[in-house]
Design a protein around this motif. Structure first.
Motif, PDB file in Angstrom:
ATOM      1  N   GLY A  12     -81.834  22.901 -22.213  1.00  0.00           N
ATOM      2  CA  GLY A  12     -81.009  21.706 -22.088  1.00  0.00           C
ATOM      3  C   GLY A  12     -79.547  22.044 -22.317  1.00  0.00           C
ATOM      4  O   GLY A  12     -78.968  22.860 -21.616  1.00  0.00           O
ATOM      5  N   GLY A  13     -78.948  21.428 -23.314  1.00  0.00           N
ATOM      6  CA  GLY A  13     -77.535  21.669 -23.583  1.00  0.00           C
ATOM      7  C   GLY A  13     -76.672  21.245 -22.408  1.00  0.00           C
ATOM      8  O   GLY A  13     -77.104  20.561 -21.478  1.00  0.00           O
ATOM      9  N   ALA A  19     -76.988  20.516 -14.731  1.00  0.00           N
ATOM     10  CA  ALA A  19     -77.835  20.876 -13.589  1.00  0.00           C
ATOM     11  C   ALA A  19     -78.806  19.762 -13.254  1.00  0.00           C
ATOM     12  O   ALA A  19     -79.038  19.449 -12.077  1.00  0.00           O
ATOM     13  CB  ALA A  19     -78.576  22.178 -13.894  1.00  0.00           C
ATOM     14  N   ALA A  20     -79.384  19.137 -14.276  1.00  0.00           N
ATOM     15  CA  ALA A  20     -80.359  18.072 -14.039  1.00  0.00           C
ATOM     16  C   ALA A  20     -79.727  16.897 -13.295  1.00  0.00           C
ATOM     17  O   ALA A  20     -80.287  16.386 -12.318  1.00  0.00           O
ATOM     18  CB  ALA A  20     -80.957  17.605 -15.369  1.00  0.00           C
ATOM     19  N   CYS A  21     -78.557  16.454 -13.753  1.00  0.00           N
ATOM     20  CA  CYS A  21     -77.890  15.315 -13.108  1.00  0.00           C
ATOM     21  C   CYS A  21     -77.536  15.626 -11.659  1.00  0.00           C
ATOM     22  O   CYS A  21     -77.813  14.821 -10.750  1.00  0.00           O
ATOM     23  CB  CYS A  21     -76.626  14.943 -13.882  1.00  0.00           C
ATOM     24  SG  CYS A  21     -76.911  13.992 -15.383  1.00  0.00           S
ATOM     25  N   ALA A  22     -76.907  16.778 -11.435  1.00  0.00           N
ATOM     26  CA  ALA A  22     -76.421  17.090 -10.092  1.00  0.00           C
ATOM     27  C   ALA A  22     -77.566  17.390  -9.124  1.00  0.00           C
ATOM     28  O   ALA A  22     -77.570  16.906  -7.979  1.00  0.00           O
ATOM     29  CB  ALA A  22     -75.462  18.272 -10.158  1.00  0.00           C
ATOM     30  N   ARG A  33     -88.936  16.609  -7.105  1.00  0.00           N
ATOM     31  CA  ARG A  33     -88.830  16.187  -8.500  1.00  0.00           C
ATOM     32  C   ARG A  33     -88.049  17.207  -9.308  1.00  0.00           C
ATOM     33  O   ARG A  33     -88.208  18.420  -9.134  1.00  0.00           O
ATOM     34  CB  ARG A  33     -90.224  16.020  -9.113  1.00  0.00           C
ATOM     35  CG  ARG A  33     -91.041  14.893  -8.517  1.00  0.00           C
ATOM     36  CD  ARG A  33     -92.375  14.778  -9.220  1.00  0.00           C
ATOM     37  NE  ARG A  33     -92.224  14.521 -10.650  1.00  0.00           N
ATOM     38  CZ  ARG A  33     -93.243  14.486 -11.507  1.00  0.00           C
ATOM     39  NH1 ARG A  33     -94.486  14.717 -11.078  1.00  0.00           N
ATOM     40  NH2 ARG A  33     -93.038  14.236 -12.792  1.00  0.00           N
ATOM     41  N   VAL A  34     -87.192  16.708 -10.190  1.00  0.00           N
ATOM     42  CA  VAL A  34     -86.446  17.571 -11.106  1.00  0.00           C
ATOM     43  C   VAL A  34     -86.954  17.309 -12.513  1.00  0.00           C
ATOM     44  O   VAL A  34     -86.992  16.162 -12.974  1.00  0.00           O
ATOM     45  CB  VAL A  34     -84.927  17.296 -11.027  1.00  0.00           C
ATOM     46  CG1 VAL A  34     -84.181  18.137 -12.059  1.00  0.00           C
ATOM     47  CG2 VAL A  34     -84.409  17.607  -9.619  1.00  0.00           C
ATOM     48  N   GLU A  35     -87.353  18.389 -13.195  1.00  0.00           N
ATOM     49  CA  GLU A  35     -87.836  18.289 -14.561  1.00  0.00           C
ATOM     50  C   GLU A  35     -87.083  19.290 -15.428  1.00  0.00           C
ATOM     51  O   GLU A  35     -86.519  20.272 -14.929  1.00  0.00           O
ATOM     52  CB  GLU A  35     -89.346  18.548 -14.619  1.00  0.00           C
ATOM     53  CG  GLU A  35     -90.137  17.572 -13.754  1.00  0.00           C
ATOM     54  CD  GLU A  35     -91.650  17.781 -13.842  1.00  0.00           C
ATOM     55  OE1 GLU A  35     -92.081  18.629 -14.653  1.00  0.00           O
ATOM     56  OE2 GLU A  35     -92.370  17.102 -13.100  1.00  0.00           O
TER      57      GLU A  35
END
Length: 502
Positions: A12-13, A19-22, A33-35
């Protein structure tokens, strides 16, 4: 063409949640899907961040409003970096963001200033006096740029200071609200395809298996996948950039809220000062071969503006990068991909660049190797060009009081940097390649600030009357100073637009 079914971000961090948002915004309409998997038991490196202006575009692209961002992260505005004691103890200069009114050609601000300096010496003023960001910063003033090129408020840019932990929390909330699935747990193993060597899944401590087509390694310095699983080689920069430790500590805010980062050269490295709304971030980045950890800790605490708010935290690192950032079906982003010391606040910029390029080259399940090759080529260039910019700060230092600084000045340089320095020394021209993070005004500010003055003048300057050049600069310098004086203070601007709650 079969789209990716699942992307798994490991860690995370700041890097992981950026990366998750974009990525989620880029792929969710296509059914991918993004996990993300992280463990609350594993801390992050973030100690408070300063950034470069590109962060504004990233936040805009993911739909993050500036005022919301500033309030949530206790943020302040950053017009650039003030460098103290680099050319010699007692000197200072400023690397401002954005442009001078004219920065190229024979009529550039630099060429005018050089000729005026030849004619009237110190009466030409400091080079900083012709950059709006530097003038505003020294006056403690702030506003946002205007779009009209006739306005003096057009020729500058800005970035942010903020609490990295609060930024990651804000991004996590946004990402989960938009459909990213977070898994809590510590990774204890991986499953590799015996034929391709691709990662098929990771196993958590509780026995769960998380499968995906594409893996993003945001696991920080540990580099869980790129290093520990795939064994991707690390290219070491430390023979040029030997600082390998940093003590970091927050302190109470003191004095006016300044709209810039301060980097002060010390005996075996340099100290940062990053003002936030609720505290000031401080750190001493140093070479353990020249200063002991205990000495550096004491030096940092002795130089704080206010009372320390916590015990200093020691970070150990090595500067360099992965030979390949994208290997098989794994892309390393953030500290797992490499680290160029924080002197010019490029860590988040490198994260952003890695994410943006990945989205532009996103593979399908066929994983065309040409995509990875192009990604690796561009990322390597960005890392190496930033490396050169950072090395230049040390190579041109004017200090002679400790072995650390003398050794930096005498070290052999990368050919790419040596050629750029010599071209500027001879002609005053800045040689740029495509996709440079730092462009002409940044290189000019550092070259001149560190005392590198070109030996000859642009011959086309001969067509201009010398007295006209001096008067033009005088009027420009006065105009910028007057424009800055009309602005609100940095603290007042924040109070009006984005003050954080208690």
């Amino acid at each position: 063409m079969t789209p990716l079914r699942r992307i798994l971000i490991v860690g995370g961090g700041t890097a992981g949640w950026m990366a998750a948002c974009a990525l989620n915004q880029a792929v969710r309409l296509g059914g991918t899907r993004v996990e993300l998997v992280e463990s609350d038991a594993i801390g992050t490196v973030g100690v408070g961040e300063a950034t470069v202006p590109s962060i504004r575009q990233f936040n805009q692209d993911i739909g993050l409003d500036e005022a919301t961002f500033m309030k949530a992260t206790q943020g302040t505005f950053k017009l650039g970096i003030e460098f103290r004691d680099w050319r010699a103890v007692g000197t200072r200069f400023f690397h401002g963001f954005g442009d001078t009114v004219v920065n190229t050609g024979p009529f550039s601000t630099l060429n005018h200033w050089l000729v005026a300096r030849d004619l009237v010496g110190d009466a030409a003023g400091e080079f900083d006096a012709y950059h709006m960001a530097a003038v505003m910063a020294h006056a403690g003033r702030f506003t946002v740029p205007e779009t009209d090129p006739r306005s003096p408020y057009h020729y500058f840019s800005y970035a942010y200071h903020f609490d990295a932990g609060l930024y990651a929390r804000l991004l996590r909330t946004k990402a989960e609200r938009e459909g990213v699935v977070r898994h809590e747990g510590r990774i204890t193993g991986t499953n590799l395809d015996p034929e391709t060597g691709f990662i098929r899944g990771v196993r958590l401590e509780d026995g769960r298996d998380l499968l995906a087509d594409l893996f993003i390694d945001c696991s920080g310095f540990v580099s869980l996948l790129a290093d520990k699983v795939l064994g991707e080689p690390f290219l070491d920069y430390s023979h040029w950039l030997p600082v390998d430790r940093a003590w970091a500590v927050p302190c109470a805010g003191h004095g006016p809220l300044l709209p810039y980062t301060r980097a002060t050269a010390l005996e075996g490295g340099w100290q940062w000062r990053i003002p936030l709304q609720h505290r000031t971030g401080n750190g001493y980045v140093f070479s353990s071969a020249h200063v002991s950890e205990d000495e550096a800790r004491a030096r940092l605490l002795d130089g704080l503006d206010g009372a320390a708010l916590d015990e200093p935290r020691l970070l150990r690192f090595k500067t360099g990068r992965r030979q390949r950032f994208w290997a098989r079906n794994c892309v390393a982003i953030g500290l797992s991909s490499g680290f160029v010391e924080p002197l010019e606040s490029t860590s988040i910029s490198l994260i952003q660049g890695g994410i943006t390029r990945l989205i532009g080259l996103l593979p399908d399940q066929g994983f065309n190797p040409a995509l990875a090759a192009e990604y690796n080529r561009i990322q390597a260039l960005e890392f190496d060009r930033i490396r050169d910019f950072i090395i230049m700060h040390y190579a041109l230092n004017g200090r002679d009081d400790t072995a650390f600084w003398r050794e930096r000045r005498s070290m052999a340089l990368p050919d790419s940097l040596a050629e750029r320095i010599e071209t500027f020394r001879e002609t005053g021209h800045v040689v740029l390649l495509n996709e440079e993070t730092f462009v002409t005004p940044s290189w000019q500010a550092l070259f001149v600030g560190l005392g590198l003055i070109p030996t000859r003048r642009d011959p086309l300057m001969a067509v201009q009357k010398r007295e006209d050049i001096v008067e033009t600069l005088r009027l420009r310098r006065n105009s910028l100073a007057q424009a800055a004086s009309r602005l609100p203070t940095h603290a007042d601007f924040i109070a009006r637009h984005c003050r954080a709650g208690a």
